[in-house]
Design a protein around this motif. Structure first.
Motif, PDB file in Angstrom:
ATOM      1  N   LYS A 109      45.361  69.089  82.540  1.00 30.18           N
ATOM      2  CA  LYS A 109      44.680  68.045  81.930  1.00 30.18           C
ATOM      3  C   LYS A 109      44.616  68.238  80.399  1.00 30.18           C
ATOM      4  O   LYS A 109      43.932  67.344  79.668  1.00 30.18           O
ATOM      5  CB  LYS A 109      43.239  67.832  82.421  1.00 30.18           C
ATOM      6  CG  LYS A 109      43.206  67.301  83.996  1.00 30.18           C
ATOM      7  CD  LYS A 109      41.834  67.029  84.237  1.00 30.18           C
ATOM      8  CE  LYS A 109      41.949  66.597  85.645  1.00 30.18           C
ATOM      9  NZ  LYS A 109      40.651  66.095  86.287  1.00 30.18           N
ATOM     10  N   ASP A 110      45.131  69.419  79.721  1.00 26.53           N
ATOM     11  CA  ASP A 110      44.931  69.642  78.214  1.00 26.53           C
ATOM     12  C   ASP A 110      45.861  69.098  77.559  1.00 26.53           C
ATOM     13  O   ASP A 110      45.987  69.088  76.314  1.00 26.53           O
ATOM     14  CB  ASP A 110      45.292  71.112  78.206  1.00 26.53           C
ATOM     15  CG  ASP A 110      43.566  71.896  78.387  1.00 26.53           C
ATOM     16  OD1 ASP A 110      42.690  71.058  78.797  1.00 26.53           O
ATOM     17  OD2 ASP A 110      43.564  73.080  78.185  1.00 26.53           O
ATOM     18  N   ARG A 148      55.973  60.545  80.566  1.00 28.49           N
ATOM     19  CA  ARG A 148      55.964  59.556  81.779  1.00 28.49           C
ATOM     20  C   ARG A 148      57.169  58.825  81.509  1.00 28.49           C
ATOM     21  O   ARG A 148      57.618  58.006  82.189  1.00 28.49           O
ATOM     22  CB  ARG A 148      54.677  58.854  81.878  1.00 28.49           C
ATOM     23  CG  ARG A 148      53.698  59.953  82.672  1.00 28.49           C
ATOM     24  CD  ARG A 148      52.442  59.073  82.801  1.00 28.49           C
ATOM     25  NE  ARG A 148      51.529  59.780  83.679  1.00 28.49           N
ATOM     26  CZ  ARG A 148      50.253  59.632  83.917  1.00 28.49           C
ATOM     27  NH1 ARG A 148      49.568  58.510  83.364  1.00 28.49           N
ATOM     28  NH2 ARG A 148      49.500  60.416  84.589  1.00 28.49           N
ATOM     29  N   ARG A 149      57.622  58.708  80.129  1.00 28.81           N
ATOM     30  CA  ARG A 149      58.713  57.718  79.808  1.00 28.81           C
ATOM     31  C   ARG A 149      60.044  58.451  79.481  1.00 28.81           C
ATOM     32  O   ARG A 149      61.084  57.758  79.288  1.00 28.81           O
ATOM     33  CB  ARG A 149      58.566  56.714  78.525  1.00 28.81           C
ATOM     34  CG  ARG A 149      58.307  57.474  77.442  1.00 28.81           C
ATOM     35  CD  ARG A 149      58.457  56.213  76.258  1.00 28.81           C
ATOM     36  NE  ARG A 149      58.366  56.697  74.797  1.00 28.81           N
ATOM     37  CZ  ARG A 149      57.317  57.116  74.115  1.00 28.81           C
ATOM     38  NH1 ARG A 149      56.173  56.563  74.588  1.00 28.81           N
ATOM     39  NH2 ARG A 149      57.322  57.605  72.881  1.00 28.81           N
ATOM     40  N   GLU A 203      53.115  68.681  87.638  1.00 25.35           N
ATOM     41  CA  GLU A 203      54.143  67.642  88.220  1.00 25.35           C
ATOM     42  C   GLU A 203      53.082  66.535  88.918  1.00 25.35           C
ATOM     43  O   GLU A 203      53.360  65.429  88.823  1.00 25.35           O
ATOM     44  CB  GLU A 203      55.027  68.092  89.179  1.00 25.35           C
ATOM     45  CG  GLU A 203      56.237  68.939  88.538  1.00 25.35           C
ATOM     46  CD  GLU A 203      57.268  69.252  89.399  1.00 25.35           C
ATOM     47  OE1 GLU A 203      58.392  69.454  89.198  1.00 25.35           O
ATOM     48  OE2 GLU A 203      57.003  69.896  90.692  1.00 25.35           O
ATOM     49  N   GLU A 204      52.224  66.984  89.528  1.00 24.84           N
ATOM     50  CA  GLU A 204      51.372  66.033  90.316  1.00 24.84           C
ATOM     51  C   GLU A 204      50.425  65.029  89.277  1.00 24.84           C
ATOM     52  O   GLU A 204      50.473  64.095  89.536  1.00 24.84           O
ATOM     53  CB  GLU A 204      50.421  66.764  90.935  1.00 24.84           C
ATOM     54  CG  GLU A 204      49.544  66.141  92.121  1.00 24.84           C
ATOM     55  CD  GLU A 204      48.508  66.757  92.941  1.00 24.84           C
ATOM     56  OE1 GLU A 204      47.682  66.064  93.430  1.00 24.84           O
ATOM     57  OE2 GLU A 204      48.877  67.841  92.981  1.00 24.84           O
ATOM     58  N   PHE A 205      49.965  65.810  88.209  1.00 29.56           N
ATOM     59  CA  PHE A 205      49.223  64.985  87.163  1.00 29.56           C
ATOM     60  C   PHE A 205      49.982  64.463  86.148  1.00 29.56           C
ATOM     61  O   PHE A 205      49.849  63.150  86.110  1.00 29.56           O
ATOM     62  CB  PHE A 205      48.481  66.150  86.529  1.00 29.56           C
ATOM     63  CG  PHE A 205      47.747  65.418  85.359  1.00 29.56           C
ATOM     64  CD1 PHE A 205      46.422  64.806  85.719  1.00 29.56           C
ATOM     65  CD2 PHE A 205      47.756  65.607  84.157  1.00 29.56           C
ATOM     66  CE1 PHE A 205      45.597  64.240  85.094  1.00 29.56           C
ATOM     67  CE2 PHE A 205      47.029  64.940  83.192  1.00 29.56           C
ATOM     68  CZ  PHE A 205      45.820  64.240  83.528  1.00 29.56           C
ATOM     69  N   GLU A 226      58.889  64.809  87.672  1.00 36.13           N
ATOM     70  CA  GLU A 226      59.627  66.281  88.098  1.00 36.13           C
ATOM     71  C   GLU A 226      59.817  67.060  86.740  1.00 36.13           C
ATOM     72  O   GLU A 226      60.145  66.435  85.734  1.00 36.13           O
ATOM     73  CB  GLU A 226      60.983  65.880  88.818  1.00 36.13           C
ATOM     74  CG  GLU A 226      61.593  67.274  89.405  1.00 36.13           C
ATOM     75  CD  GLU A 226      63.203  67.007  89.878  1.00 36.13           C
ATOM     76  OE1 GLU A 226      63.677  67.946  90.066  1.00 36.13           O
ATOM     77  OE2 GLU A 226      63.187  65.898  89.900  1.00 36.13           O
ATOM     78  N   LEU A 227      59.681  68.208  86.676  1.00 32.94           N
ATOM     79  CA  LEU A 227      59.718  69.385  85.752  1.00 32.94           C
ATOM     80  C   LEU A 227      60.936  70.153  85.936  1.00 32.94           C
ATOM     81  O   LEU A 227      61.244  70.573  86.953  1.00 32.94           O
ATOM     82  CB  LEU A 227      58.677  69.974  85.282  1.00 32.94           C
ATOM     83  CG  LEU A 227      57.200  69.200  85.075  1.00 32.94           C
ATOM     84  CD1 LEU A 227      56.052  69.947  84.697  1.00 32.94           C
ATOM     85  CD2 LEU A 227      57.703  67.984  83.766  1.00 32.94           C
ATOM     86  N   ILE A 228      61.832  70.299  84.944  1.00 37.18           N
ATOM     87  CA  ILE A 228      62.947  71.330  84.937  1.00 37.18           C
ATOM     88  C   ILE A 228      62.627  72.428  84.300  1.00 37.18           C
ATOM     89  O   ILE A 228      62.192  72.518  83.006  1.00 37.18           O
ATOM     90  CB  ILE A 228      64.125  70.698  84.455  1.00 37.18           C
ATOM     91  CG1 ILE A 228      64.756  69.276  84.947  1.00 37.18           C
ATOM     92  CG2 ILE A 228      65.331  71.715  84.394  1.00 37.18           C
ATOM     93  CD1 ILE A 228      65.598  68.668  84.011  1.00 37.18           C
TER      94      ILE A 228
END
Length: 288
Positions: A13-14, A24-25, A46-48, A52-54
């Motif tokens: 959340k930081d 998100r875009r 990834e959930e927040f 998907e993160l690489i």
């Protein structure tokens, strides 16, 4: 567009509102995973973020940057960095490579240990050059960083010491043999850094030199700055060898000698009790 986005120091959340909107875009989102870590893992991010993160390790960023920048001239690519994007010099190199390829970039800043360290009460404008303390080995025990501590103390300035992180490191044997086998992650603690500093002090005395730091020099240990369970402990360098600040990441400050009265009062909130190696406060709790 290439976006370099700071994630701050605590948890998912930081991230700033602007940074989250960009994440998100974007068509691809990379997470730099070697200069620092958050208190939560990739899955929580990834959930927040809803993306998907690489993971991008040192080799990816420093040797395979072109793969990160691929198609960034025609789509949006995000590169996420714990703290602030320019807290590590390697990220400047990524900007330079993007510019050479004609790829525009933007930066979304966030809190870094370089400014959040003010939570201990030492005034930011009284800090000198930052030093890095690395893990010693049996055959490699560098002391060069101590010159920065000495110079800062001569000028009455505090030294923020960033402590070593070993992530996705290979042993010498595996490196020589070309085996992609990696050692478990290691994070230097305040205790380890303090013991190395004390050994340098002893070495300098043995060489007939007058060390700029002694066992009784006032220091500040910090852990997990920005997290809900952050810890701060103020005491002598000798006390820093035994104080228990818990899990990573840790930082150590060597004070510059004379303190402003407000600095002294603030550090008293986190003073290590003489009779115990445990620190008094977390940095968030009110005094009782």
């Amino acid at each position: 567009m290439l976006y370099l986005i700071g994630l701050g120091l605590g948890d998912a959340k930081d991230i700033t509102v602007k940074g989250l909107e960009v994440v998100r875009r974007c068509s691809r989102v990379y997470l730099e995973a070697y200069t620092s870590v958050l208190t939560v893992g990739k899955e929580a991010l990834e959930e927040f973020y809803g993306r998907e993160l690489i993971l991008a390790d040192r080799e990816d960023v420093e040797q395979e940057a072109d793969s990160i920048l691929k198609d960034a001239d025609s789509s949006d690519v995000a590169f996420l960095v714990v703290g602030d994007p320019f807290g590590a010099t390697t990220h400047s190199d990524l900007v330079l490579r993007a510019t050479q390829l004609g790829i525009p970039y933007r930066v979304v800043h966030n809190a870094s240990i370089l400014n959040a360290v003010g939570c201990c009460g030492l005034q930011l404008y009284r800090f000198g050059e930052t030093a890095s303390i690395v893990f010693w080995t049996d055959s490699w025990r560098p002391e060069s960083f101590f010159d920065k501590v000495k110079k800062n103390r001569q000028n009455g300035m505090h030294t923020l010491c960033l402590l070593d992180i070993k992530v996705k490191e290979q042993s010498l044997e595996n490196l020589i043999k070309g085996r992609k086998i990696y050692e478990p992650p290691r994070y230097m603690t305040v205790n380890q850094a303090a013991r190395q500093l004390l050994e340098i002090v002893e070495n300098q005395r043995a060489r007939g030199e007058e060390p700029a730091v002694t066992e009784d020099t006032l220091c500040v240990g910090l852990a997990r700055v920005g997290a809900e369970d952050q810890r701060i402990a103020a005491g002598t360098l000798r006390q820093m060898c035994t104080v228990d600040l818990g899990g990573p990441l840790h930082s150590l400050i060597v004070t510059g000698g004379s303190l402003h009265p407000l600095e002294t009062e603030m550090l008293s909130l986190f003073a290590v009790p003489e009779a115990s190696p445990a620190s008094r406060g977390t940095g968030d709790e009110p005094r009782t």
